[in-house]
Write a protein that holds these residues in place. Structure first.
Motif, PDB file in Angstrom:
ATOM      1  N   ASP A  18       0.838  -1.188   0.000  1.00  0.00           N
ATOM      2  CA  ASP A  18       0.000   0.000   0.000  1.00  0.00           C
ATOM      3  C   ASP A  18       0.886   1.257   0.000  1.00  0.00           C
ATOM      4  O   ASP A  18       1.610   1.510   0.964  1.00  0.00           O
ATOM      5  CB  ASP A  18      -0.906  -0.002   1.232  1.00  0.00           C
ATOM      6  CG  ASP A  18      -2.002   1.047   1.126  1.00  0.00           C
ATOM      7  OD1 ASP A  18      -1.867   1.967   0.304  1.00  0.00           O
ATOM      8  OD2 ASP A  18      -2.983   0.938   1.874  1.00  0.00           O
ATOM      9  N   VAL A  19       0.806   2.034  -1.071  1.00  0.00           N
ATOM     10  CA  VAL A  19       1.668   3.212  -1.168  1.00  0.00           C
ATOM     11  C   VAL A  19       1.253   4.308  -0.199  1.00  0.00           C
ATOM     12  O   VAL A  19       1.995   5.269   0.013  1.00  0.00           O
ATOM     13  CB  VAL A  19       1.675   3.783  -2.604  1.00  0.00           C
ATOM     14  CG1 VAL A  19       2.146   2.745  -3.593  1.00  0.00           C
ATOM     15  CG2 VAL A  19       0.306   4.311  -2.991  1.00  0.00           C
ATOM     16  N   ARG A  25       3.822  12.985  -0.263  1.00  0.00           N
ATOM     17  CA  ARG A  25       2.925  12.905  -1.405  1.00  0.00           C
ATOM     18  C   ARG A  25       3.702  12.654  -2.691  1.00  0.00           C
ATOM     19  O   ARG A  25       3.260  11.899  -3.566  1.00  0.00           O
ATOM     20  CB  ARG A  25       2.140  14.218  -1.510  1.00  0.00           C
ATOM     21  CG  ARG A  25       1.182  14.307  -2.696  1.00  0.00           C
ATOM     22  CD  ARG A  25       0.339  15.566  -2.585  1.00  0.00           C
ATOM     23  NE  ARG A  25      -0.521  15.746  -3.745  1.00  0.00           N
ATOM     24  CZ  ARG A  25      -0.185  16.444  -4.823  1.00  0.00           C
ATOM     25  NH1 ARG A  25       1.021  17.010  -4.886  1.00  0.00           N
ATOM     26  NH2 ARG A  25      -1.023  16.580  -5.831  1.00  0.00           N
ATOM     27  N   GLU A  26       4.873  13.270  -2.803  1.00  0.00           N
ATOM     28  CA  GLU A  26       5.680  13.121  -4.011  1.00  0.00           C
ATOM     29  C   GLU A  26       6.087  11.663  -4.232  1.00  0.00           C
ATOM     30  O   GLU A  26       6.100  11.174  -5.368  1.00  0.00           O
ATOM     31  CB  GLU A  26       6.931  14.006  -3.937  1.00  0.00           C
ATOM     32  CG  GLU A  26       6.650  15.505  -4.002  1.00  0.00           C
ATOM     33  CD  GLU A  26       6.199  16.057  -2.654  1.00  0.00           C
ATOM     34  OE1 GLU A  26       6.238  15.307  -1.653  1.00  0.00           O
ATOM     35  OE2 GLU A  26       5.795  17.235  -2.614  1.00  0.00           O
ATOM     36  N   LYS A  27       6.443  10.982  -3.159  1.00  0.00           N
ATOM     37  CA  LYS A  27       6.849   9.589  -3.272  1.00  0.00           C
ATOM     38  C   LYS A  27       5.671   8.719  -3.701  1.00  0.00           C
ATOM     39  O   LYS A  27       5.817   7.828  -4.556  1.00  0.00           O
ATOM     40  CB  LYS A  27       7.416   9.087  -1.949  1.00  0.00           C
ATOM     41  CG  LYS A  27       7.736   7.592  -1.900  1.00  0.00           C
ATOM     42  CD  LYS A  27       8.689   7.161  -3.002  1.00  0.00           C
ATOM     43  CE  LYS A  27      10.074   7.720  -2.806  1.00  0.00           C
ATOM     44  NZ  LYS A  27      11.033   7.197  -3.817  1.00  0.00           N
ATOM     45  N   ARG A  28       4.497   8.953  -3.134  1.00  0.00           N
ATOM     46  CA  ARG A  28       3.314   8.187  -3.510  1.00  0.00           C
ATOM     47  C   ARG A  28       2.995   8.384  -4.989  1.00  0.00           C
ATOM     48  O   ARG A  28       2.713   7.428  -5.711  1.00  0.00           O
ATOM     49  CB  ARG A  28       2.111   8.595  -2.653  1.00  0.00           C
ATOM     50  CG  ARG A  28       2.243   8.281  -1.168  1.00  0.00           C
ATOM     51  CD  ARG A  28       0.890   8.319  -0.473  1.00  0.00           C
ATOM     52  NE  ARG A  28       0.214   9.586  -0.635  1.00  0.00           N
ATOM     53  CZ  ARG A  28       0.359  10.635   0.186  1.00  0.00           C
ATOM     54  NH1 ARG A  28       1.190  10.539   1.214  1.00  0.00           N
ATOM     55  NH2 ARG A  28      -0.291  11.754  -0.017  1.00  0.00           N
ATOM     56  N   VAL A 105      12.116  -0.673  -4.709  1.00  0.00           N
ATOM     57  CA  VAL A 105      11.729   0.293  -3.689  1.00  0.00           C
ATOM     58  C   VAL A 105      10.374  -0.062  -3.108  1.00  0.00           C
ATOM     59  O   VAL A 105      10.140   0.048  -1.901  1.00  0.00           O
ATOM     60  CB  VAL A 105      11.686   1.725  -4.286  1.00  0.00           C
ATOM     61  CG1 VAL A 105      11.060   2.704  -3.296  1.00  0.00           C
ATOM     62  CG2 VAL A 105      13.090   2.174  -4.660  1.00  0.00           C
ATOM     63  N   ILE A 106       9.474  -0.521  -3.966  1.00  0.00           N
ATOM     64  CA  ILE A 106       8.129  -0.865  -3.511  1.00  0.00           C
ATOM     65  C   ILE A 106       8.128  -2.187  -2.749  1.00  0.00           C
ATOM     66  O   ILE A 106       7.539  -2.307  -1.680  1.00  0.00           O
ATOM     67  CB  ILE A 106       7.175  -0.969  -4.725  1.00  0.00           C
ATOM     68  CG1 ILE A 106       7.184   0.343  -5.517  1.00  0.00           C
ATOM     69  CG2 ILE A 106       5.755  -1.281  -4.273  1.00  0.00           C
ATOM     70  CD1 ILE A 106       6.435   0.265  -6.827  1.00  0.00           C
ATOM     71  N   ASN A 107       8.783  -3.174  -3.312  1.00  0.00           N
ATOM     72  CA  ASN A 107       8.817  -4.509  -2.707  1.00  0.00           C
ATOM     73  C   ASN A 107      10.053  -5.236  -3.253  1.00  0.00           C
ATOM     74  O   ASN A 107      10.043  -5.704  -4.385  1.00  0.00           O
ATOM     75  CB  ASN A 107       7.533  -5.273  -3.069  1.00  0.00           C
ATOM     76  CG  ASN A 107       7.478  -6.638  -2.420  1.00  0.00           C
ATOM     77  OD1 ASN A 107       8.499  -7.195  -2.018  1.00  0.00           O
ATOM     78  ND2 ASN A 107       6.287  -7.201  -2.329  1.00  0.00           N
ATOM     79  N   PRO A 108      11.110  -5.335  -2.451  1.00  0.00           N
ATOM     80  CA  PRO A 108      12.368  -5.937  -2.928  1.00  0.00           C
ATOM     81  C   PRO A 108      12.190  -7.350  -3.486  1.00  0.00           C
ATOM     82  O   PRO A 108      12.831  -7.706  -4.482  1.00  0.00           O
ATOM     83  CB  PRO A 108      13.238  -5.948  -1.666  1.00  0.00           C
ATOM     84  CG  PRO A 108      12.705  -4.824  -0.836  1.00  0.00           C
ATOM     85  CD  PRO A 108      11.223  -4.831  -1.079  1.00  0.00           C
ATOM     86  N   ALA A 109      11.337  -8.155  -2.868  1.00  0.00           N
ATOM     87  CA  ALA A 109      11.157  -9.533  -3.335  1.00  0.00           C
ATOM     88  C   ALA A 109      10.461  -9.574  -4.687  1.00  0.00           C
ATOM     89  O   ALA A 109      10.658 -10.500  -5.484  1.00  0.00           O
ATOM     90  CB  ALA A 109      10.356 -10.333  -2.315  1.00  0.00           C
TER      91      ALA A 109
END
Length: 214
Positions: A18-19, A25-28, A105-109
């Motif tokens: 979940d972002v 806000r910029e990262k999302r 960055v979101i999910n390494p796996a």
């Protein structure tokens, strides 16, 4: 090709965290923009790939041989342009996985799991990596090929290891991929507000179009 793309879509949809946990806000917005770019690249791969297969039929080489010279030349020119766009799309999708570690960055796996599907670390002739590489080499180093040799690239794009395309199998894979993309889009649209999604979708669409499509 289409079955592998479908697997990637499903992995992203179920593997992206979940972002909204990102406070900035910029990262999302950056994450969602990248997800939308991938969506449009995948969507275009499906639509143009489907059109190519429908026109080329189960035997692209035989389809070209059966045409009058003028028609074959015009058809091959159109196929070449479409295959060039497919090459860039596949290379761009691979870049989202490996280029600057957007998925990591979101999910390494997730990056590793998608890498297995793409086939970057394996020597499977019809892996997405090999298909994309073959098409991209055609773009970067255009050779004076015969009509039949050019037509074979349609089979390559479809993931075939010979001159024939299993049209019915491709149709089934495309239908499943379309369904997955609908679910993918619905998931992404829940990550931000409606206004934000509309704005980011416009940006993502503009950044994934090619001159011939605008």
């Amino acid at each position: 090709m289409f079955a592998d793309l479908n697997t990637i879509v499903q992995l992203i949809r179920t593997g992206v965290t979940d972002v909204r946990r990102y406070r900035k806000r910029e990262k999302r917005e950056e994450i969602v923009l990248n997800l939308l770019k991938m969506y449009f690249l995948l969507k275009d791969c499906v639509e143009e790939g489907e059109s190519l297969i429908a026109e080329a039929g189960p035997g692209p080489v035989e389809t070209i041989r059966a045409m009058d010279t003028w028609k074959a030349d015009a058809t091959l020119k159109r196929w070449e342009a479409a295959l060039q766009r497919q090459a860039v799309r596949l290379r761009s999708l691979e870049g989202f996985v490996y280029g600057d570690s957007k998925l990591a960055v979101i999910n390494p796996a997730l990056q590793d799991r998608i890498g297995e599907v793409i086939g970057y670390k394996f020597e499977r002739a019809n892996s997405l990596h090999e298909i994309g590489a073959a098409l991209f080499m055609r773009v970067m180093f255009p050779l004076d090929l015969s009509n039949e040799e050019v037509a074979r690239y349609v089979s390559t794009m479809a993931g075939s290891e010979d001159d024939l395309v299993d049209v019915e199998k491709a149709k089934a894979e495309i239908a499943e991929l379309r369904d997955s993309l609908v679910q993918y889009r619905a998931y992404v649209e829940r990550l931000l507000s409606d206004d934000e999604i509309v704005e980011l979708s416009r940006t993502a669409r503009n950044q994934t179009l090619f001159p011939a499509e605008t």
